[in-house]
Design a protein around this motif. Structure first.
Motif, PDB file in Angstrom:
ATOM      1  N   ARG A  12       0.849  -1.209   0.000  1.00 41.55           N
ATOM      2  CA  ARG A  12       0.000   0.000   0.000  1.00 41.55           C
ATOM      3  C   ARG A  12       0.875   1.245   0.000  1.00 41.55           C
ATOM      4  O   ARG A  12       2.064   1.168   0.315  1.00 41.55           O
ATOM      5  N   ASN A  35      -1.128  -7.144   7.501  1.00 41.08           N
ATOM      6  CA  ASN A  35      -2.519  -7.539   7.750  1.00 41.08           C
ATOM      7  C   ASN A  35      -3.374  -7.659   6.496  1.00 41.08           C
ATOM      8  O   ASN A  35      -4.124  -8.616   6.342  1.00 41.08           O
ATOM      9  N   ARG A  36      -3.268  -6.665   5.620  1.00 37.71           N
ATOM     10  CA  ARG A  36      -4.227  -6.566   4.514  1.00 37.71           C
ATOM     11  C   ARG A  36      -3.788  -7.409   3.319  1.00 37.71           C
ATOM     12  O   ARG A  36      -3.179  -6.908   2.372  1.00 37.71           O
ATOM     13  N   ALA A  59       4.437 -10.981   6.716  1.00 40.84           N
ATOM     14  CA  ALA A  59       5.415 -11.058   7.814  1.00 40.84           C
ATOM     15  C   ALA A  59       5.359  -9.759   8.603  1.00 40.84           C
ATOM     16  O   ALA A  59       5.287  -8.682   8.015  1.00 40.84           O
ATOM     17  N   ASP A  60       5.389  -9.879   9.904  1.00 34.75           N
ATOM     18  CA  ASP A  60       5.484  -8.709  10.778  1.00 34.75           C
ATOM     19  C   ASP A  60       6.964  -8.397  10.946  1.00 34.75           C
ATOM     20  O   ASP A  60       7.711  -9.184  11.545  1.00 34.75           O
ATOM     21  N   VAL A  61       7.409  -7.252  10.416  1.00 33.82           N
ATOM     22  CA  VAL A  61       8.850  -6.962  10.436  1.00 33.82           C
ATOM     23  C   VAL A  61       9.390  -6.721  11.842  1.00 33.82           C
ATOM     24  O   VAL A  61      10.610  -6.740  12.038  1.00 33.82           O
ATOM     25  N   ALA A  88       8.181  -0.445   5.571  1.00 38.57           N
ATOM     26  CA  ALA A  88       7.059  -0.619   6.506  1.00 38.57           C
ATOM     27  C   ALA A  88       7.189   0.376   7.656  1.00 38.57           C
ATOM     28  O   ALA A  88       8.271   0.544   8.220  1.00 38.57           O
ATOM     29  N   ILE A 111       8.280  -1.678  14.865  1.00 30.01           N
ATOM     30  CA  ILE A 111       8.106  -1.796  13.405  1.00 30.01           C
ATOM     31  C   ILE A 111       9.119  -0.916  12.664  1.00 30.01           C
ATOM     32  O   ILE A 111       9.845  -1.377  11.786  1.00 30.01           O
ATOM     33  N   VAL A 141      13.208   3.823   3.976  1.00 33.05           N
ATOM     34  CA  VAL A 141      12.318   4.980   3.914  1.00 33.05           C
ATOM     35  C   VAL A 141      12.234   5.550   5.331  1.00 33.05           C
ATOM     36  O   VAL A 141      11.604   4.978   6.215  1.00 33.05           O
ATOM     37  N   SER A 142      12.948   6.656   5.518  1.00 30.76           N
ATOM     38  CA  SER A 142      12.979   7.326   6.816  1.00 30.76           C
ATOM     39  C   SER A 142      11.880   8.378   6.846  1.00 30.76           C
ATOM     40  O   SER A 142      10.775   8.157   6.329  1.00 30.76           O
ATOM     41  N   SER A 143      12.163   9.548   7.380  1.00 29.80           N
ATOM     42  CA  SER A 143      11.204  10.664   7.381  1.00 29.80           C
ATOM     43  C   SER A 143      11.954  11.930   7.777  1.00 29.80           C
ATOM     44  O   SER A 143      12.873  11.872   8.603  1.00 29.80           O
ATOM     45  N   GLY A 188       8.785  14.034   3.078  1.00 23.63           N
ATOM     46  CA  GLY A 188       7.990  14.969   3.870  1.00 23.63           C
ATOM     47  C   GLY A 188       6.573  14.448   3.912  1.00 23.63           C
ATOM     48  O   GLY A 188       6.359  13.245   4.084  1.00 23.63           O
TER      49      GLY A 188
HETATM   50  P1  NAP Z   1       0.743   3.285   4.679  1.00 22.48           P
HETATM   51  O1  NAP Z   1       0.043   3.777   3.450  1.00 22.48           O
HETATM   52  O2  NAP Z   1       0.020   3.346   5.977  1.00 22.48           O
HETATM   53  O3  NAP Z   1       1.254   1.792   4.393  1.00 22.48           O
HETATM   54  C1  NAP Z   1       1.937   1.111   5.396  1.00 22.48           C
HETATM   55  C2  NAP Z   1       2.459  -0.202   4.862  1.00 22.48           C
HETATM   56  O4  NAP Z   1       3.248  -0.806   5.915  1.00 22.48           O
HETATM   57  C3  NAP Z   1       1.367  -1.202   4.520  1.00 22.48           C
HETATM   58  O5  NAP Z   1       1.789  -1.959   3.412  1.00 22.48           O
HETATM   59  C4  NAP Z   1       1.293  -2.077   5.771  1.00 22.48           C
HETATM   60  O6  NAP Z   1       0.818  -3.401   5.535  1.00 22.48           O
HETATM   61  C5  NAP Z   1       2.755  -2.130   6.151  1.00 22.48           C
HETATM   62  N1  NAP Z   1       2.987  -2.510   7.563  1.00 22.48           N
HETATM   63  C6  NAP Z   1       2.479  -1.934   8.686  1.00 22.48           C
HETATM   64  N2  NAP Z   1       2.913  -2.597   9.777  1.00 22.48           N
HETATM   65  C7  NAP Z   1       3.701  -3.609   9.337  1.00 22.48           C
HETATM   66  C8  NAP Z   1       4.443  -4.638   9.970  1.00 22.48           C
HETATM   67  N3  NAP Z   1       4.438  -4.788  11.310  1.00 22.48           N
HETATM   68  N4  NAP Z   1       5.143  -5.509   9.194  1.00 22.48           N
HETATM   69  C9  NAP Z   1       5.128  -5.401   7.833  1.00 22.48           C
HETATM   70  N5  NAP Z   1       4.453  -4.433   7.183  1.00 22.48           N
HETATM   71  C10 NAP Z   1       3.745  -3.558   7.920  1.00 22.48           C
HETATM   72  O7  NAP Z   1       2.114   4.107   4.901  1.00 22.48           O
HETATM   73  P2  NAP Z   1       2.986   5.037   3.904  1.00 22.48           P
HETATM   74  O8  NAP Z   1       2.540   6.428   4.068  1.00 22.48           O
HETATM   75  O9  NAP Z   1       3.045   4.435   2.564  1.00 22.48           O
HETATM   76  O10 NAP Z   1       4.423   4.930   4.626  1.00 22.48           O
HETATM   77  C11 NAP Z   1       5.466   4.118   4.149  1.00 22.48           C
HETATM   78  C12 NAP Z   1       6.742   4.554   4.840  1.00 22.48           C
HETATM   79  O11 NAP Z   1       6.998   5.935   4.563  1.00 22.48           O
HETATM   80  C13 NAP Z   1       6.692   4.450   6.374  1.00 22.48           C
HETATM   81  O12 NAP Z   1       7.945   3.994   6.863  1.00 22.48           O
HETATM   82  C14 NAP Z   1       6.460   5.879   6.809  1.00 22.48           C
HETATM   83  O13 NAP Z   1       6.931   6.122   8.111  1.00 22.48           O
HETATM   84  C15 NAP Z   1       7.246   6.630   5.757  1.00 22.48           C
HETATM   85  N6  NAP Z   1       6.852   8.018   5.612  1.00 22.48           N
HETATM   86  C16 NAP Z   1       5.600   8.340   5.177  1.00 22.48           C
HETATM   87  C17 NAP Z   1       5.252   9.666   5.057  1.00 22.48           C
HETATM   88  C18 NAP Z   1       3.891  10.092   4.597  1.00 22.48           C
HETATM   89  O14 NAP Z   1       3.570  11.291   4.714  1.00 22.48           O
HETATM   90  N7  NAP Z   1       3.071   9.200   4.075  1.00 22.48           N
HETATM   91  C19 NAP Z   1       6.168  10.659   5.404  1.00 22.48           C
HETATM   92  C20 NAP Z   1       7.427  10.301   5.844  1.00 22.48           C
HETATM   93  C21 NAP Z   1       7.764   8.974   5.936  1.00 22.48           C
HETATM   94  P3  NAP Z   1      -0.775  -3.798   5.739  1.00 22.48           P
HETATM   95  O15 NAP Z   1      -1.488  -3.272   4.530  1.00 22.48           O
HETATM   96  O16 NAP Z   1      -0.791  -5.275   5.822  1.00 22.48           O
HETATM   97  O17 NAP Z   1      -1.215  -3.108   6.991  1.00 22.48           O
END
Ligand code: NAP
Length: 248
Positions: A12, A35-36, A59-61, A88, A111, A141-143, A188
């Motif tokens: 996702r 989960n999904r 897998a739960d990382v 993740a 996680i 992928v940090s932040s 960001g």
């Molecule tokens: P997201 O849309 O909420 O997607 C999260 C993904 O992580 C999903 O595929 C989810 O799988 C998986 N996940 C959650 N818990 C997990 C676990 N325990 N083990 C394995 N997989 C797990 O998040 P996103 O926005 O794409 O974020 C991706 C990365 O970018 C993250 O590290 C986030 O911190 C970073 N980031 C995001 C933003 C932002 O604004 N979006 C900004 C800075 C950094 P399920 O579908 O099975 O739940």
């Protein structure tokens, strides 16, 4: 040699954009999820229907044994792993630091930080020439939260990402001579479900006007940076933390 990528949380949001882009560039991709399963399975079907090669792996990382299973499954199905993307991540619900449940902090660090450490160790043990491997690439992928600190929103999340930045710097130095490059991308505000999961679906719209570029980023824009850092075009980037944040 076939390029084989593990993308944690690859089903996702940003992870799905990374999985799709990698497949379009010829990587065989293991799409990890937690989960999904339906999202992961439909993405894998889409990639395979478009002539790519992908498998899904639950897998739960944050669980060391499940991470080992993720790598074993990928090797069996696709071949030796040449690139790991630690993607993740979760934030926990937005709130002040003095209000956050310790269990949430534990889960976020489990996680975001332990997951990246476990996966990176599993990758190094397989890729490092010291262990008989052929080298490879790790991109995390940090932040930019690691630098901004996220006061009033999720300080614990920012801390969990600062830890992976330190891992990126140290591990790049440790295994740079063993055929492995280790880099990170720091997004960001990116328009994904993570903000609604954190309890504020309108967060992107609230913050977008304050971003120097005037808008939130897309998952594809982060995927482009990740894929570039993993490619030969970035062959001299090692220990790099690349901000991809619209200037924030
Ligand atoms: P997201 O849309 O909420 O997607 C999260 C993904 O992580 C999903 O595929 C989810 O799988 C998986 N996940 C959650 N818990 C997990 C676990 N325990 N083990 C394995 N997989 C797990 O998040 P996103 O926005 O794409 O974020 C991706 C990365 O970018 C993250 O590290 C986030 O911190 C970073 N980031 C995001 C933003 C932002 O604004 N979006 C900004 C800075 C950094 P399920 O579908 O099975 O739940």
């Amino acid at each position: 040699m076939d390029e084989v990528m593990v993308v944690t949380g690859g089903s996702r949001g940003i992870g799905a954009a990374i999985s799709r882009t990698a497949a379009s560039k010829g990587y065989a991709v293991c799409v990890n999820y937690h989960n999904r399963s339906s999202e992961a399975e439909s993405l894998v079907a889409e990639i395979n229907n478009n002539g790519g090669r992908a498998v899904a792996c639950k897998a739960d990382v944050s669980d060391f044994e499940q991470v080992e299973n993720l790598f074993r499954y990928t090797e069996t199905e696709l071949g030796p792993v040449t690139m790991l993307v630690n993607n993740a991540g979760i934030t926990g619900k937005i709130c002040r630091f003095d209000e956050v449940d310790p269990q949430i902090m534990n889960q976020v660090v489990g996680i975001n930080t332990m997951g990246a450490l476990y996966c990176s160790q599993a990758a190094v043990k397989r890729m490092s020439t010291r262990h008989g491997g052929n080298g490879g690439v790790i991109v995390t992928v940090s932040s930019i939260a690691a630098r901004l600190g996220s006061p009033g929103e999720y300080v614990w999340y920012a801390a969990s990402k600062a830890a992976v930045d330190a891992m990126t710097i140290g591990l790049a130095k440790e295994v740079g001579g063993e055929g492995i490059r280790v880099n990170a991308v720091s997004p960001g505000i990116i328009d994904t479900e993570i903000h609604a999961s954190g309890g504020e679906p309108g967060r992107v719209a609230r913050i977008a006007p304050m971003i120097p570029s005037g808008r939130a980023g897309t998952a594809q824009e982060i995927a482009n940076a990740v894929i570039w850092l993993g490619s030969e075009e970035a062959s001299y980037c090692n220990g790099t933390i690349l901000d991809c944040s619209g200037g924030r």
